[in-house]
Motif scaffolding. Structure first.
Motif, PDB file in Angstrom:
ATOM      1  N   LEU A   1     -10.572  39.927   7.135  1.00 28.04           N
ATOM      2  CA  LEU A   1     -11.721  40.107   8.032  1.00 28.04           C
ATOM      3  C   LEU A   1     -11.922  41.592   8.344  1.00 28.04           C
ATOM      4  O   LEU A   1     -13.059  42.078   8.415  1.00 28.04           O
ATOM      5  N   ALA A   2     -10.819  42.330   8.510  1.00 25.42           N
ATOM      6  CA  ALA A   2     -10.926  43.764   8.815  1.00 25.42           C
ATOM      7  C   ALA A   2     -11.501  44.539   7.627  1.00 25.42           C
ATOM      8  O   ALA A   2     -12.233  45.519   7.819  1.00 25.42           O
ATOM      9  N   LEU A   3     -11.193  44.093   6.404  1.00 32.23           N
ATOM     10  CA  LEU A   3     -11.760  44.771   5.235  1.00 32.23           C
ATOM     11  C   LEU A   3     -13.269  44.519   5.152  1.00 32.23           C
ATOM     12  O   LEU A   3     -14.045  45.442   4.883  1.00 32.23           O
TER      13      LEU A   3
ATOM     14  N   ALA B   1      -8.723  40.236  -0.594  1.00 32.07           N
ATOM     15  CA  ALA B   1      -7.959  41.469  -0.437  1.00 32.07           C
ATOM     16  C   ALA B   1      -8.061  41.884   1.021  1.00 32.07           C
ATOM     17  O   ALA B   1      -8.908  41.377   1.764  1.00 32.07           O
ATOM     18  N   GLY B   2      -7.179  42.817   1.422  1.00 28.20           N
ATOM     19  CA  GLY B   2      -7.131  43.210   2.828  1.00 28.20           C
ATOM     20  C   GLY B   2      -7.366  44.698   3.012  1.00 28.20           C
ATOM     21  O   GLY B   2      -7.511  45.450   2.051  1.00 28.20           O
ATOM     22  N   GLU B   3      -7.367  45.092   4.268  1.00 26.38           N
ATOM     23  CA  GLU B   3      -7.776  46.450   4.610  1.00 26.38           C
ATOM     24  C   GLU B   3      -6.739  47.526   4.288  1.00 26.38           C
ATOM     25  O   GLU B   3      -7.078  48.709   4.178  1.00 26.38           O
ATOM     26  N   GLU B   4      -5.441  47.146   4.140  1.00 28.54           N
ATOM     27  CA  GLU B   4      -4.339  48.117   4.183  1.00 28.54           C
ATOM     28  C   GLU B   4      -4.591  49.397   3.387  1.00 28.54           C
ATOM     29  O   GLU B   4      -4.525  50.494   3.925  1.00 28.54           O
ATOM     30  N   THR B   5      -4.881  49.248   2.087  1.00 27.56           N
ATOM     31  CA  THR B   5      -5.040  50.453   1.262  1.00 27.56           C
ATOM     32  C   THR B   5      -6.511  50.718   0.963  1.00 27.56           C
ATOM     33  O   THR B   5      -6.826  51.650   0.226  1.00 27.56           O
ATOM     34  N   LEU B   6      -7.430  49.920   1.536  1.00 25.94           N
ATOM     35  CA  LEU B   6      -8.816  49.928   1.063  1.00 25.94           C
ATOM     36  C   LEU B   6      -9.855  50.315   2.107  1.00 25.94           C
ATOM     37  O   LEU B   6     -11.031  50.529   1.760  1.00 25.94           O
ATOM     38  N   ALA B   7      -9.468  50.411   3.376  1.00 26.68           N
ATOM     39  CA  ALA B   7     -10.465  50.576   4.448  1.00 26.68           C
ATOM     40  C   ALA B   7     -11.291  51.852   4.267  1.00 26.68           C
ATOM     41  O   ALA B   7     -12.515  51.843   4.462  1.00 26.68           O
ATOM     42  N   ALA B   8     -10.636  52.957   3.895  1.00 28.38           N
ATOM     43  CA  ALA B   8     -11.363  54.223   3.797  1.00 28.38           C
ATOM     44  C   ALA B   8     -12.397  54.179   2.680  1.00 28.38           C
ATOM     45  O   ALA B   8     -13.560  54.591   2.871  1.00 28.38           O
ATOM     46  N   ALA B   9     -12.019  53.657   1.517  1.00 26.13           N
ATOM     47  CA  ALA B   9     -12.983  53.551   0.410  1.00 26.13           C
ATOM     48  C   ALA B   9     -14.087  52.561   0.764  1.00 26.13           C
ATOM     49  O   ALA B   9     -15.268  52.794   0.469  1.00 26.13           O
ATOM     50  N   ALA B  10     -13.727  51.461   1.428  1.00 26.71           N
ATOM     51  CA  ALA B  10     -14.730  50.455   1.806  1.00 26.71           C
ATOM     52  C   ALA B  10     -15.814  51.066   2.684  1.00 26.71           C
ATOM     53  O   ALA B  10     -16.997  50.737   2.551  1.00 26.71           O
ATOM     54  N   ALA B  11     -15.413  51.962   3.572  1.00 35.56           N
ATOM     55  CA  ALA B  11     -16.376  52.580   4.497  1.00 35.56           C
ATOM     56  C   ALA B  11     -17.399  53.451   3.760  1.00 35.56           C
ATOM     57  O   ALA B  11     -18.481  53.708   4.279  1.00 35.56           O
TER      58      ALA B  11
END
Lengths: 231, 231
Positions: free
Chosen positions: B191-193, B158-168
């Motif tokens: 990689l960004a995720l 999966a990628g960062e697009e919709t997930l970066a904020a929750a991942a943090a």
């Protein structure tokens, strides 16, 4: 664990084996990092692990200009330049990559001669693996590219600059370690070196932390990797 | 292995446990991928592995619009648009990321209610892990961000697009799978995720191959990862 010291063409090496003799066991070649030597704690810990848990043999030699080996004037000058760069808070990567590539050109035939000598003994006729990161990878990648006797290798903490062409010739399975916050090797250069590896099976393990902070669980992972390919 | 079926708020689930009862064993929540369901072969294989090798319990539910669950008109339209994009040989990643994010918004409270219900039984009071890639990660990342009962998670594809904020906001240890030649998720986005994950311990495992070609040895690795953190 039995520890034996040997000397070949003026280069000292160490050989670790289980106490009980058994021929045909896998042999792991251990390449140390820059500034370390054949008996450095990280090398010894891996030797103990592979011998005790896997019933493998392990061997290490000092890299050129390391351990008990003489440094040339070129070595002294290069090391001083790298230290000055780091002390000034600047990236020393380009200097380290170039200096290590020079050491590797000398080290590869040394490792191959060592392997010839060991495989001349019945005891070490089994499959061969290589473990080495940082300088151990700068030496290990051209070694594995030249050496069909290496069946599986753990590399890492190095970049593509001087290594991409040799990496592309590697065909054995590789586990590749990358430190996400490596202060020495730029992340993009490490990812590009993984990308350049010609192996059909290659697996990148990236972890947070600096150059020297590879997590302990990667030793477990390397054990599983070598078991998978050398048994 | 004992298999039990349950229903909670109209959502069907499956629970796998060792034949012998024992309270307090770790529980692995298994999130399936897009187009799959709670009994998909990959889910079942992992359930069997974690139960048989680790003596853990495992549970799965169908994601919204998957398995036995109804699809809405929005689902049908979105799926048709994604298929048309793929059939035209174009990247469907942006549509997939958006559609999956919508499913996750619905799925997270469902998983939490399921966890409440299971932990109400003495049998499942132990530590909880989560395994899920692709859609299983689009659901799992906001779930783990919201849910302190999840102690360790395997994510990926999966990628960062919709997930970066929750991942943090995630703090538990994460093993993150990335397919180097993923035809759906752009490499840089994956990689960004991984980079965005807030966890102090996170480990990226990248392997050659397409979206659906995660190598089998990663099941062994996830087993070692869960043992390390849930035992």
């Amino acid at each position: 664990m039995r520890e034996r010291h040997f000397s070949l063409g003026g280069i000292d090496g160490v050989l670790w084996t289980p106490a009980a003799d058994s021929t045909g066991r896998p042999l792991i070649l251990l390449g140390h990092g820059g500034g370390q030597h054949k008996n450095a704690p990280g090398v010894l810990a891996r030797a103990r692990r592979y011998v005790a848990s896997c019933d493998f043999a392990a061997a290490a030699i000092d890299a050129p200009a390391h351990g008990d080996r003489q440094k040339t004037e070129h070595d002294e000058r290069s090391i001083a330049a790298i230290r000055a760069q780091i002390a000034a808070g600047e990236s020393a990567w380009s200097q380290v990559a170039d200096y290590n590539a020079g050491l590797a050109a000398q080290a590869v035939p040394e490792w191959r001669a060592m392997l010839d000598a060991l495989q001349g003994l019945d005891e070490f006729g089994g499959p061969v693996g290589y473990w080495g990161v940082s300088l151990g990878t700068t030496i290990g990648i051209p070694l594995a590219a030249a050496e069909p006797r290496i069946f599986a290798a753990v590399f890492g903490l190095a970049g593509e600059e001087t290594l991409a062409a040799a990496a592309a010739r590697i065909t054995c399975p590789v586990e590749f370690l990358l430190q996400w916050d490596d202060e020495l090797v730029p992340r993009a250069s490490g990812l590009a070196l993984f990308d350049a590896l010609g192996s059909r099976e290659k697996t990148l393990h990236a972890n947070p932390g600096r150059h020297g902070e590879v997590p302990r669980f990667e030793v477990d992972s390397s054990e599983a990797f070598f078991r998978r390919h050398l048994r």
